[in-house]
Write a protein that holds these residues in place. Structure first.
Motif, PDB file in Angstrom:
ATOM      1  N   GLU A 104      32.694  -9.273  -9.519  1.00 55.56           N
ATOM      2  CA  GLU A 104      33.969  -9.455  -8.537  1.00 55.56           C
ATOM      3  C   GLU A 104      35.054  -9.496  -9.388  1.00 55.56           C
ATOM      4  N   GLY A 105      36.094  -9.637  -8.655  1.00 56.94           N
ATOM      5  CA  GLY A 105      37.394  -9.603  -9.585  1.00 56.94           C
ATOM      6  C   GLY A 105      37.724  -8.614 -10.829  1.00 56.94           C
ATOM      7  N   GLU A 106      37.866  -9.421 -11.962  1.00 58.48           N
ATOM      8  CA  GLU A 106      38.290  -8.903 -12.965  1.00 58.48           C
ATOM      9  C   GLU A 106      36.864  -7.962 -13.669  1.00 58.48           C
ATOM     10  N   SER A 107      35.833  -8.690 -13.243  1.00 58.34           N
ATOM     11  CA  SER A 107      34.567  -8.160 -14.155  1.00 58.34           C
ATOM     12  C   SER A 107      33.827  -7.382 -12.928  1.00 58.34           C
ATOM     13  N   ARG A 108      34.540  -6.691 -11.698  1.00 57.27           N
ATOM     14  CA  ARG A 108      34.018  -5.730 -11.025  1.00 57.27           C
ATOM     15  C   ARG A 108      34.099  -4.285 -11.714  1.00 57.27           C
ATOM     16  N   LEU A 109      32.484  -3.890 -11.384  1.00 59.90           N
ATOM     17  CA  LEU A 109      32.435  -2.468 -11.841  1.00 59.90           C
ATOM     18  C   LEU A 109      32.016  -1.662 -10.760  1.00 59.90           C
ATOM     19  N   ASP A 110      32.648  -0.473 -10.481  1.00 54.65           N
ATOM     20  CA  ASP A 110      32.268   0.479  -9.318  1.00 54.65           C
ATOM     21  C   ASP A 110      32.114   1.613 -10.017  1.00 54.65           C
ATOM     22  N   VAL A 111      30.822   2.253  -9.604  1.00 54.25           N
ATOM     23  CA  VAL A 111      30.571   3.686 -10.175  1.00 54.25           C
ATOM     24  C   VAL A 111      30.006   4.592  -8.943  1.00 54.25           C
ATOM     25  N   HIS A 112      30.231   5.909  -9.251  1.00 58.99           N
ATOM     26  CA  HIS A 112      29.636   6.978  -8.443  1.00 58.99           C
ATOM     27  C   HIS A 112      28.440   7.560  -9.304  1.00 58.99           C
ATOM     28  N   HIS A 113      27.358   7.472  -9.102  1.00 59.65           N
ATOM     29  CA  HIS A 113      26.419   8.161 -10.096  1.00 59.65           C
ATOM     30  C   HIS A 113      25.588   9.166  -9.204  1.00 59.65           C
ATOM     31  N   ALA A 114      25.720  10.526  -9.717  1.00 61.48           N
ATOM     32  CA  ALA A 114      25.321  11.416  -8.879  1.00 61.48           C
ATOM     33  C   ALA A 114      24.206  12.559  -9.833  1.00 61.48           C
ATOM     34  N   TRP A 115      23.196  13.118  -8.998  1.00 66.36           N
ATOM     35  CA  TRP A 115      22.447  13.964  -9.650  1.00 66.36           C
ATOM     36  C   TRP A 115      22.283  15.040  -9.084  1.00 66.36           C
ATOM     37  N   LEU A 116      21.903  16.140  -9.722  1.00 65.93           N
ATOM     38  CA  LEU A 116      21.860  17.764  -9.282  1.00 65.93           C
ATOM     39  C   LEU A 116      20.601  18.270 -10.046  1.00 65.93           C
ATOM     40  N   ILE A 117      19.547  18.702  -9.090  1.00 67.43           N
ATOM     41  CA  ILE A 117      18.500  19.235  -9.889  1.00 67.43           C
ATOM     42  C   ILE A 117      18.368  20.511  -9.386  1.00 67.43           C
ATOM     43  N   GLU A 118      18.377  21.742 -10.124  1.00 70.96           N
ATOM     44  CA  GLU A 118      18.184  22.977  -9.516  1.00 70.96           C
ATOM     45  C   GLU A 118      17.209  23.894 -10.203  1.00 70.96           C
ATOM     46  N   ASP A 119      16.520  24.635  -9.365  1.00 71.19           N
ATOM     47  CA  ASP A 119      15.639  25.744 -10.156  1.00 71.19           C
ATOM     48  C   ASP A 119      16.535  26.805 -10.527  1.00 71.19           C
ATOM     49  N   LEU A 120      16.382  27.404 -11.778  1.00 73.65           N
ATOM     50  CA  LEU A 120      16.689  28.532 -12.450  1.00 73.65           C
ATOM     51  C   LEU A 120      16.005  29.488 -12.606  1.00 73.65           C
ATOM     52  N   ALA A 121      16.540  30.692 -12.979  1.00 73.26           N
ATOM     53  CA  ALA A 121      15.656  31.981 -13.139  1.00 73.26           C
ATOM     54  C   ALA A 121      14.713  31.694 -14.343  1.00 73.26           C
ATOM     55  N   GLY A 122      13.667  32.327 -14.516  1.00 73.06           N
ATOM     56  CA  GLY A 122      12.762  32.144 -15.643  1.00 73.06           C
ATOM     57  C   GLY A 122      11.983  31.010 -15.829  1.00 73.06           C
ATOM     58  N   GLY A 123      11.617  30.252 -14.505  1.00 71.58           N
ATOM     59  CA  GLY A 123      10.802  29.101 -14.549  1.00 71.58           C
ATOM     60  C   GLY A 123      11.423  27.889 -15.170  1.00 71.58           C
ATOM     61  N   ARG A 124      12.842  27.617 -15.113  1.00 67.64           N
ATOM     62  CA  ARG A 124      13.376  26.715 -15.748  1.00 67.64           C
ATOM     63  C   ARG A 124      13.878  25.891 -14.608  1.00 67.64           C
ATOM     64  N   VAL A 125      14.414  24.592 -14.885  1.00 65.26           N
ATOM     65  CA  VAL A 125      14.923  23.695 -14.044  1.00 65.26           C
ATOM     66  C   VAL A 125      16.118  23.039 -14.846  1.00 65.26           C
ATOM     67  N   ARG A 126      17.155  22.760 -14.255  1.00 65.73           N
ATOM     68  CA  ARG A 126      18.409  22.118 -14.916  1.00 65.73           C
ATOM     69  C   ARG A 126      18.576  20.711 -14.092  1.00 65.73           C
ATOM     70  N   ILE A 127      18.761  19.610 -14.726  1.00 63.46           N
ATOM     71  CA  ILE A 127      18.964  18.396 -14.158  1.00 63.46           C
ATOM     72  C   ILE A 127      20.103  17.874 -14.978  1.00 63.46           C
ATOM     73  N   LEU A 128      21.068  17.458 -14.043  1.00 57.12           N
ATOM     74  CA  LEU A 128      22.446  17.103 -14.282  1.00 57.12           C
ATOM     75  C   LEU A 128      22.790  15.687 -13.659  1.00 57.12           C
ATOM     76  N   THR A 129      23.011  14.862 -14.646  1.00 56.34           N
ATOM     77  CA  THR A 129      23.472  13.635 -13.940  1.00 56.34           C
ATOM     78  C   THR A 129      24.568  13.061 -14.685  1.00 56.34           C
ATOM     79  N   GLN A 130      25.833  12.862 -13.756  1.00 59.57           N
ATOM     80  CA  GLN A 130      27.082  12.314 -14.068  1.00 59.57           C
ATOM     81  C   GLN A 130      27.481  10.905 -13.420  1.00 59.57           C
ATOM     82  N   GLU A 131      28.233  10.412 -14.051  1.00 54.80           N
ATOM     83  CA  GLU A 131      28.715   8.945 -13.550  1.00 54.80           C
ATOM     84  C   GLU A 131      30.110   8.906 -13.776  1.00 54.80           C
ATOM     85  N   SER A 132      30.956   8.338 -12.866  1.00 54.21           N
ATOM     86  CA  SER A 132      32.259   8.017 -12.912  1.00 54.21           C
ATOM     87  C   SER A 132      32.493   6.690 -12.528  1.00 54.21           C
ATOM     88  N   GLN A 133      32.985   5.946 -13.425  1.00 53.75           N
ATOM     89  CA  GLN A 133      33.299   4.516 -13.153  1.00 53.75           C
ATOM     90  C   GLN A 133      34.794   3.747 -13.119  1.00 53.75           C
TER      91      GLN A 133
END
Length: 169
Positions: A104-133
């Protein structure tokens, strides 16, 4: 490749801290990965930086849009609410994102943490995670070297892939 969908108030470059981690691996699919991300009680099995996981309002054990949950990570007790939830489906990436907050107050941290998982050609998968604070703790994290967020999230990705590989046999 697809990208994270950001709420305007968490657009990277306009917040106090932003981290991005990604892996692309072969031999797995988004459906192999999804259960290990979608079921937070599994996180501590493969990621040592997640603990004390519990759901509010008799929800769980899986994430879904609007669900609130709690966990401890990077030394922060985090309350979170799922704000985006799209399970894997043919032709579209899986997505999950939560708004998390701690303190709370000065010690408050707010984040948006997102994940994207997508199948790619050639039997691959991409996993992307990003966080904005936002908040003073985010400013402190942004100055840390080595970067605990980059390193921690990379460990999460490696653990996620290893757990999915083990389950697949």
């Amino acid at each position: 490749m697809n990208a994270i969908q950001w709420p305007e108030s968490y657009l990277p470059g306009y917040t106090d801290n932003f981290v991005s981690n990604e892996v692309i691996v072969k031999g797995l699919t988004s459906r192999d990965i999804w259960p290990f991300l979608n079921e937070p009680h599994r996180w501590p099995e493969y990621y040592t930086n997640a603990a004390d996981i519990r759901f509010y309002d008799d929800k769980g054990p899986q994430l879904e849009k609007g669900v609130r949950f709690f966990f401890t990570t990077f030394g922060f007790p985090v309350d979170a609410e799922v704000v985006e939830y799209i399970p894997p489906a043919a032709g579209q990436p899986a997505r999950v994102a939560w708004h998390g907050w701690s303190g709370e107050g000065e010690s408050r941290l707010d984040v948006h943490h997102a994940w994207l998982i997508e199948d790619l050609a050639g039997g691959r998968v991409r996993i992307l995670t990003q966080e904005s604070q936002r908040g003073k703790p985010a400013q402190t994290l942004a100055q840390a070297h080595p970067d605990p967020m980059i390193n921690g999230h990379q460990d999460w990705l490696k653990g996620l892939v290893a757990a999915a590989r083990k389950a697949r046999g």
